[in-house]
Design a protein around this motif. Structure first.
Motif, PDB file in Angstrom:
ATOM      1  N   MET A   1       0.832  -1.214   0.000  1.00 50.33           N
ATOM      2  CA  MET A   1       0.000   0.000   0.000  1.00 50.33           C
ATOM      3  C   MET A   1       0.860   1.256   0.000  1.00 50.33           C
ATOM      4  SD  MET A   1      -3.471  -0.660   0.463  1.00 50.33           S
ATOM      5  CE  MET A   1      -3.136  -0.835  -1.245  1.00 50.33           C
ATOM      6  N   ALA A   4      -0.298   4.963  -1.705  1.00 53.89           N
ATOM      7  CA  ALA A   4      -1.369   5.817  -1.190  1.00 53.89           C
ATOM      8  C   ALA A   4      -1.105   7.282  -1.456  1.00 53.89           C
ATOM      9  CB  ALA A   4      -1.514   5.616   0.303  1.00 53.89           C
ATOM     10  N   VAL A   6      -0.552   9.408  -3.763  1.00 51.19           N
ATOM     11  CA  VAL A   6      -0.515   9.631  -5.195  1.00 51.19           C
ATOM     12  C   VAL A   6      -1.174  10.948  -5.537  1.00 51.19           C
ATOM     13  CG1 VAL A   6      -0.542   7.212  -5.737  1.00 51.19           C
ATOM     14  CG2 VAL A   6      -2.670   8.406  -5.366  1.00 51.19           C
ATOM     15  N   THR A  11      -6.575   8.433  -9.324  1.00 44.70           N
ATOM     16  CA  THR A  11      -7.268   7.614  -8.345  1.00 44.70           C
ATOM     17  C   THR A  11      -8.766   7.763  -8.435  1.00 44.70           C
ATOM     18  OG1 THR A  11      -6.950   9.437  -6.865  1.00 44.70           O
ATOM     19  CG2 THR A  11      -5.385   7.655  -6.711  1.00 44.70           C
ATOM     20  N   THR A 609      -7.467 -12.708  -3.617  1.00 39.59           N
ATOM     21  CA  THR A 609      -7.588 -11.624  -4.595  1.00 39.59           C
ATOM     22  C   THR A 609      -6.227 -11.053  -4.910  1.00 39.59           C
ATOM     23  OG1 THR A 609      -8.667  -9.544  -5.061  1.00 39.59           O
ATOM     24  CG2 THR A 609      -8.001  -9.903  -2.797  1.00 39.59           C
TER      25      THR A 609
ATOM     26  N   ARG B 155      -4.137  -0.564   7.053  1.00 36.23           N
ATOM     27  CA  ARG B 155      -3.076  -0.741   6.062  1.00 36.23           C
ATOM     28  C   ARG B 155      -2.909   0.470   5.158  1.00 36.23           C
ATOM     29  NH1 ARG B 155      -4.276  -4.153   9.196  1.00 36.23           N
ATOM     30  NH2 ARG B 155      -4.716  -6.365   8.848  1.00 36.23           N
ATOM     31  N   LEU B 156      -2.909   1.653   5.759  1.00 38.41           N
ATOM     32  CA  LEU B 156      -2.580   2.848   4.985  1.00 38.41           C
ATOM     33  C   LEU B 156      -1.291   3.420   5.559  1.00 38.41           C
ATOM     34  CD1 LEU B 156      -6.007   4.687   4.581  1.00 38.41           C
ATOM     35  CD2 LEU B 156      -4.647   3.633   2.796  1.00 38.41           C
ATOM     36  N   PRO B 157      -0.459   4.071   4.706  1.00 40.89           N
ATOM     37  CA  PRO B 157       0.804   4.615   5.216  1.00 40.89           C
ATOM     38  C   PRO B 157       0.561   5.773   6.186  1.00 40.89           C
ATOM     39  CG  PRO B 157       0.431   5.330   2.975  1.00 40.89           C
ATOM     40  CD  PRO B 157      -0.635   4.333   3.289  1.00 40.89           C
ATOM     41  N   ASP B 159       1.858   8.728   6.410  1.00 46.62           N
ATOM     42  CA  ASP B 159       1.746  10.102   5.902  1.00 46.62           C
ATOM     43  C   ASP B 159       0.383  10.374   5.273  1.00 46.62           C
ATOM     44  OD1 ASP B 159       1.968   8.596   3.676  1.00 46.62           O
ATOM     45  OD2 ASP B 159       3.662   9.689   2.796  1.00 46.62           O
ATOM     46  N   PHE B 168      -6.840  10.002  -2.657  1.00 48.67           N
ATOM     47  CA  PHE B 168      -7.007   8.569  -2.446  1.00 48.67           C
ATOM     48  C   PHE B 168      -8.044   7.977  -3.394  1.00 48.67           C
ATOM     49  CE2 PHE B 168      -5.482  10.414   1.450  1.00 48.67           C
ATOM     50  CZ  PHE B 168      -4.463   9.550   1.816  1.00 48.67           C
ATOM     51  N   SER B 169      -7.852   6.708  -3.689  1.00 46.10           N
ATOM     52  CA  SER B 169      -8.819   6.005  -4.530  1.00 46.10           C
ATOM     53  C   SER B 169     -10.026   5.607  -3.699  1.00 46.10           C
ATOM     54  CB  SER B 169      -8.178   4.757  -5.117  1.00 46.10           C
ATOM     55  OG  SER B 169      -7.921   3.846  -4.073  1.00 46.10           O
ATOM     56  N   GLN B 172      -9.221   3.155  -0.984  1.00 44.05           N
ATOM     57  CA  GLN B 172      -8.462   3.755   0.107  1.00 44.05           C
ATOM     58  C   GLN B 172      -9.339   4.640   0.971  1.00 44.05           C
ATOM     59  OE1 GLN B 172      -5.483   5.582  -2.370  1.00 44.05           O
ATOM     60  NE2 GLN B 172      -3.944   4.095  -1.719  1.00 44.05           N
ATOM     61  N   ARG B 175     -11.143   2.640   3.315  1.00 45.95           N
ATOM     62  CA  ARG B 175     -10.301   2.275   4.463  1.00 45.95           C
ATOM     63  C   ARG B 175     -10.269   3.398   5.479  1.00 45.95           C
ATOM     64  NH1 ARG B 175      -6.517  -2.010   3.168  1.00 45.95           N
ATOM     65  NH2 ARG B 175      -7.082  -2.714   1.087  1.00 45.95           N
ATOM     66  N   ARG B 180     -12.043   5.631  10.681  1.00 45.20           N
ATOM     67  CA  ARG B 180     -12.821   6.574  11.486  1.00 45.20           C
ATOM     68  C   ARG B 180     -13.822   5.826  12.355  1.00 45.20           C
ATOM     69  NH1 ARG B 180     -16.160  10.822   8.231  1.00 45.20           N
ATOM     70  NH2 ARG B 180     -16.979   8.923   7.328  1.00 45.20           N
ATOM     71  N   GLN B 205     -10.651  -6.856  -1.300  1.00 45.30           N
ATOM     72  CA  GLN B 205      -9.637  -6.382  -0.359  1.00 45.30           C
ATOM     73  C   GLN B 205     -10.284  -5.797   0.892  1.00 45.30           C
ATOM     74  OE1 GLN B 205      -7.416  -3.597  -2.735  1.00 45.30           O
ATOM     75  NE2 GLN B 205      -6.086  -5.168  -3.620  1.00 45.30           N
ATOM     76  N   ASN B 208     -11.828  -8.499   3.047  1.00 42.67           N
ATOM     77  CA  ASN B 208     -10.795  -9.198   3.808  1.00 42.67           C
ATOM     78  C   ASN B 208     -10.338  -8.368   5.003  1.00 42.67           C
ATOM     79  OD1 ASN B 208     -10.933 -11.333   2.082  1.00 42.67           O
ATOM     80  ND2 ASN B 208      -9.083 -10.822   0.926  1.00 42.67           N
TER      81      ASN B 208
END
Ligand SMILES: Nc1ncnc2c1ncn2[C@@H]1O[C@H](COP(=O)(O)OP(=O)(O)O)[C@@H](O)[C@H]1O
Ligand code: SF4
Ligand code: SF4
Ligand SMILES: [Mg+2]
Lengths: 674, 363
Positions: A1, A4, A6, A11, A609, B155-157, B159, B168-169, B172, B175, B180, B205, B208
């Motif tokens: 990941m 992120a 980006v 996105t 996946t 599982r996000l960085p 920063d 973000f997509s 993301q 997520r 929150r 994803q 999961n």
């Protein structure tokens, strides 16, 4: 990941409007619109004039050549001269100096009503807009009463009662006009009250005022600034009229209204007197109004039907298209140009976007496919793989900044060479689009009948009765039995499924031979999705349509597709008949898409996946683009670009390890753990 | 009245603890329509269920079936016009969002639209700090720590905290919304179509991730979605809703494998499977399990079965009499065919209907 962090443009979700790339912080369309407006000469002139008026009023004491009150009785009603540049009035006072001194008090006083209206309208509007209920009804009633009050009459009365007290009069005027600000704030608050992030904050127990200030006020700000500006120019005009009537302002001190009044007494014997003040006043009011209305135009207005608004069609310069498609490799999908059985042929299509640095970034990179009559080709892949851009390019509907190269041939005719006017004719009559968001494609302000009627008229012409008959015929064609009553309704009265049927009717109005559908069922319930898929299939059979369908759901592919082109990072990575593709994918990415379907998954067992995300176009590697996420990747995959390789007579795959993949599938089905 | 809690077999199989985390009894939500003579819309029409700690209960149905309204009513975002909601021993029926600080720590939400659910003008860090501040008045330093660990959990960085949502997509952002919701360690998270707007890979994803988080934290989910396979994969038990009522309730696996209620069957057949051969069979099936398309359907009867206009097994009684929640194997089914005493000509044909072997009625 790690991807992120980006830039914005890579996105996009399914069907999202695109954010401008490279801008760290979104400021909404308002700020952008303002910035754009500042490049228009008319705006600059108006703005310049207002600034000039303000500055010269502030500096009147310094700039004015004479005392505005000093009388020169020898030079009464004199024309322009070296001493008195604009001449003098009936008492021999210098006109220029009087004009310079006469604006400031008006400009200042006009601020008072604006401030009062803000102080009243903003907090009350926000509060009742948010809580609603009885407080809202009461406030609305009061405002309705305010709107019924004739401002001028009341202010005149106030002036009599308070002995011409200007501050008091302007405050009263402010109270009366605060209704407009209130309405605006209340409406914007009501609109933002139901935003999901506001709901989320409420669920978290955030206090009411924090929510109002933090989440709602920023949404109201843009319209509020505009409204304030319009209010200001209105107040300015109102006060000028008052001073013309000799009200509110000290009759001894010059004010523009007063000057006009003075001049009007001498229209017969000295018309010149009116010229300078008249010009200044008209210019100022016009500039204020023009700025206000231009600001107003920056606010979002009703959306128009997408089909009816063809955007510009830029051409991709050769240097942008060059070097992306390897030489000497034409894909076998290409058919003979004049073949009527293959209405749509796309060959080596490249779609690029202008980068902020001025270069070109390809987002679709050498895509080729052909669609046969009565056949459905599915473009499959995750968001951001270039499916939508491929679909839009075939229709010449790329968004601003995008350009296409390669070849798109419709019934043998090269579409990429057509002018926008020619393309507009092709669109709708030979190739049409069904979009993902049926509601977004319909104009909320017009009935179904009028929107469908417009398109029918455009393509066929005919009398009103004929158009009407055709509209009903189209609605019945898309499975709407009560065509009469649906035709009368407006988009917001339709369910999502019904709206999509109407959109399909719109697309069919010009009797196209090719239909491009971008995720036509993604926003719909499964039951409605099934109905729309059945409808598309039956239309295809009766009308012999060629269908290009964009989807990320392999279930939909199984249902309606004949051929599937799996896309990854701007390329077709696997092209195969649907039955074969789903039975045994020959590219690890297709396999990953298939594994992600929860169909046969067992509760508690994670879905197998593909990890990670689609790389952004700027991060595409010079080798297999799927390598970073591929479970089968080996060093050989990173040695150079992987071409589309034939794996069977009618199948191609952009993978060098298809045998390995086949073997692992074998192991999986025979139950032996690999 | 529907009541999943009275379905004894299901309770036995899934060992629901003595006092469930959430008990909803006869929940009703009416929306008033403009115009003083238009009757209110019964968005939720007498729904009862329970939800145990660590459990995932799926709500499935098409739009307008009331599944999101149930979630919003629990969250205090929709007006409850009848019934009772008890969370963790507290009656929260009357607690409106806004004055429910005490509820917030137990109950959180992840919405469908990953674009609308984050304020575009606030950084991810600020968005995540909001529930922390509101709940406990956490100071900035601890909040920063918390935010860092929350981002790691989804599982996000690290920063990511300084960026705006538009960086973000969709996946993301979802997520972030999950982070929150997790911020104040709630006992129950309402996932309102949390994965419906995502593409298949991202959906897998996120599913999961939610599963992992549930194993780590023991949070319970009310999982709302319109896709039966997804819901049954992710849930222990499932409620199938139609027009504000529960049509069928029971263990996820059985409802997915052998839906009993005609509406559940329609829902099951509607989701295409990624296999061309199987899908051809399913496509034929889906045309058999409904009589007419939604566009052609007559309005549903005021009393009676809401599915009557589309049901291939409809009989006269279905237009006039509301079906009871009839027990069937390990579930309850609100259909006259499953109630021997209903007077439906096919009553007693429950097994045949479930097996897909019951001929359609003439109606
Ligand atoms: N207006 C635009 N400016 C810059 N890049 C864009 C624009 N529109 C789309 N893109 C980029 O094109 C790529 C493909 O997008 P799209 O065709 O929407 O993918 P899909 O339909 O497969 O989700 C993405 O990386 C996206 O960010
Ligand atoms: S070429 Fe290599 S990395 Fe690319 S898909 Fe095939 S096995 Fe995977
Ligand atoms: S009660 Fe009647 S209409 Fe309703 S699902 Fe059962 S058979 Fe069909
Ligand atoms: Mg797309």
């Amino acid at each position: 990941m790690t991807t992120a962090t980006v830039p914005a443009h890579g996105t996009q979700g399914v069907g999202e409007p695109l954010a401008q790339p490279g801008r760290p912080r979104p400021r909404g369309s308002f700020a952008t619109a303002i910035r754009d407006a500042l490049h228009r000469p008319a705006i600059l002139i108006a703005l310049g004039w207002v600034v000039l008026v303000v500055v010269s009023s502030v500096l009147a004491g310094v700039l004015a050549p004479h005392d505005p009150l000093a009388q020169d009785l020898d030079n009464r009603l004199a024309g322009p001269s070296a001493t008195y540049w604009l001449g003098t009035d009936e008492l021999g006072r210098d006109l220029l100096s009087r004009i310079l001194h006469g604006g400031g008090v008006l400009l200042l006083a006009a601020l008072i009503p604006v401030v009062v209206a803000y102080l009243l309208g903003v907090p009350i509007g926000m509060f009742v807009g948010y809580v609603g209920g009885r407080a809202d009804a009461l406030a609305d009633f009061v405002v309705n009463v305010l709107f019924a009050i004739p401002a001028l009459v009341v202010v005149l009365a106030v002036s009599v009662v308070t002995d011409n007290n200007l501050p008091f009069m302007t405050v009263v005027f402010g109270v009366i006009v605060s209704g407009g600000i209130f309405r605006l704030v209340r409406a914007s608050t009501q609109a933002s009250r139901d935003l999901l992030y506001v709901d989320a904050a409420r669920v978290s127990g955030v206090s009411r005022w924090t929510i109002l200030l933090r989440h709602i006020l920023p949404n109201v700000l843009g319209p509020l600034i505009v409204q304030g500006f319009l209010l200001y120019s209105g107040a300015f005009l109102f006060l000028t009229s008052l001073s013309f009537l000799g009200l509110g302002f000290d009759p001894q001190q010059p004010s523009w209204g007063q000057l006009v009044f003075d001049a009007s007494a001498h229209l017969d014997d000295d018309p010149w007197l009116m010229v300078p003040i008249g010009l200044v006043l008209i210019a100022t009011v016009a500039a204020l109004n023009y700025l206000g209305n231009s600001l107003l135009a920056t606010l979002p207005t009703a959306r128009r039907a997408r089909l009816l608004t063809p955007p510009r069609r830029p051409v991709l310069p050769p240097e942008a298209a060059a070097g992306t498609v390897p030489e000497g490799r034409r894909t076998p999908a290409a058919a003979e140009p004049a073949d009527t059985d293959v209405p749509l042929v796309v060959e080596d299509l490249v779609v690029s976007f202008r980068t902020p640095e001025g270069g070109w970034q390809p987002v679709v990179d050498g895509v080729s496919f052909a669609v046969h009559r009565g056949e459905t080709l599915c473009l499959v892949g995750e968001s951001g793989c270039g499916k939508t851009m491929t679909a839009l390019a075939t229709l010449g509907l790329l968004p601003e900044g995008g350009a296409a190269a390669g070849s798109v041939r419709l019934a043998g005719r090269e579409l990429l060479d057509l002018s926008e006017r020619e393309m507009a004719q092709v669109r709708g009559s030979q190739i049409a689009l069904i979009s993902q968001e049926p509601m977004g494609a319909l104009d909320p302000c017009f009935s179904v009948r009028s929107q469908l009627g417009d398109v029918v008229k455009l393509h066929r012409g005919g009398s009103r009765a004929e158009v009407r008959r055709r509209v009903h015929e189209l609605l019945r064609l898309v499975g709407i039995p009560n065509a009469e009553s649906v035709a009368k309704s407006f988009p917001h009265q339709l369910s999502g499924g019904m709206a999509q049927r109407v959109c399909i009717a719109l697309a069919l109005a010009g009797e196209p031979s090719v239909l491009v559908a971008d995720e036509p069922t993604t926003a719909l319930d499964p039951t409605i999705q099934a109905e729309i898929l059945d409808l598309l299939r039956s239309l295809q059979e009766t009308l012999g349509l060629a269908l290009v369908l964009v989807t990320h759901d392999l279930g939909v592919v199984a249902d309606i597709g004949d051929v599937a082109a799996v896309m990854y990072a701007g390329q077709v990575v696997e092209l195969a008949p649907v039955d074969e593709l789903l039975a045994a994918p020959r590219h690890p990415y297709s396999q990953g898409l298939l594994d992600a379907m929860p169909e046969d998954a067992v509760r508690g067992v994670p879905l197998p996946t593909v990890a990670g995300m689609v790389p952004l176009p700027k991060d595409w590697p010079g080798w297999c683009r799927f390598a970073a996420r591929c479970p089968l990747a080996v060093d050989a995959c990173r040695e150079g670009p992987v071409p589309l390789l034939a794996v069977q007579a009618d199948r191609t795959s952009r993978c060098i390890r298809t045998d390995e993949l086949a073997r692992s599938q074998e192991l999986a089905t025979t139950g032996v753990t690999p | 009245m529907s009541s999943a809690q009275s379905s004894a077999p299901s309770t036995a199989r899934h060992a629901v603890p003595e006092t469930p985390l959430l008990t909803v009894t006869d929940l009703r939500v009416d929306y008033k329509l403009p115009g003083w003579r238009t009757p209110p819309v019964k968005a939720v029409d007498g729904v009862s269920f329970t939800l145990a700690e660590h459990e995932t209960l799926g709500l499935v149905g098409e739009s307008g079936s009331g599944k999101s309204t149930i979630g919003r009513a629990l969250l205090g975002l929709a007006p409850i016009s009848g019934g009772q909601v008890v969370l963790n021993g507290h009656d929260i029926t009357e607690a409106k969002a806004g004055d429910r600080k005490h509820v917030a720590s137990d109950l959180q939400v992840v919405f469908q639209d990953p674009y609308g659910s984050l304020n575009p003008s606030r950084t991810v860090g600020k968005t995540l700090a909001e529930p922390l501040e509101a709940a406990a008045g956490v100071d900035t330093r601890t909040a920063l720590e918390e935010i860092r660990s929350l981002l790691a959990k989804v599982r996000l960085p690290e920063d990511a905290a300084d960026r705006y949502p538009n960086a973000f997509s969709g996946g993301q952002r979802q997520r972030i919304a999950i982070a929150r919701a997790l911020a104040i360690n709630p006992k129950l998270i309402v996932c309102d179509e949390a994965i419906s707007a995502l593409d298949v890979v991202t959906q897998a994803q996120v599913l999961n991730l939610l599963g992992e988080l549930q194993r780590e934290t023991g949070v319970a989910f009310l999982f709302i979605a319109h896709n039966l396979p997804v819901v049954s994969y992710f849930s222990d038990r499932v409620l199938v809703l139609y027009r504000g009522r529960i049509m069928e309730s029971g263990p996820a696996a059985t409802i997915h494998a052998r839906p009993a209620h005609p509406y559940s069957q329609a829902l099951r057949a509607a989701v295409p499977v990624p296999n061309a051969v199987e899908q051809r069979v399913l496509r034929r099936q889906r045309q058999e399990v409904v009589r007419v398309t939604t566009a052609q359907a007559k309005p549903a009867p005021e009393e009676g079965c809401p599915f009557a206009p589309r049901c291939p097994h409809v009989a006269d009684v279905c237009w006039t009499k509301r079906p009871i929640d009839a027990p069937f194997e390990d579930r309850t089914v609100a259909c006259h065919v499953f109630d021997a005493a209903s007077g439906h000509p096919q009553a007693g044909g429950a097994a045949a209907l479930t097996a897909g072997e019951l001929a359609p009625t003439a109606g």
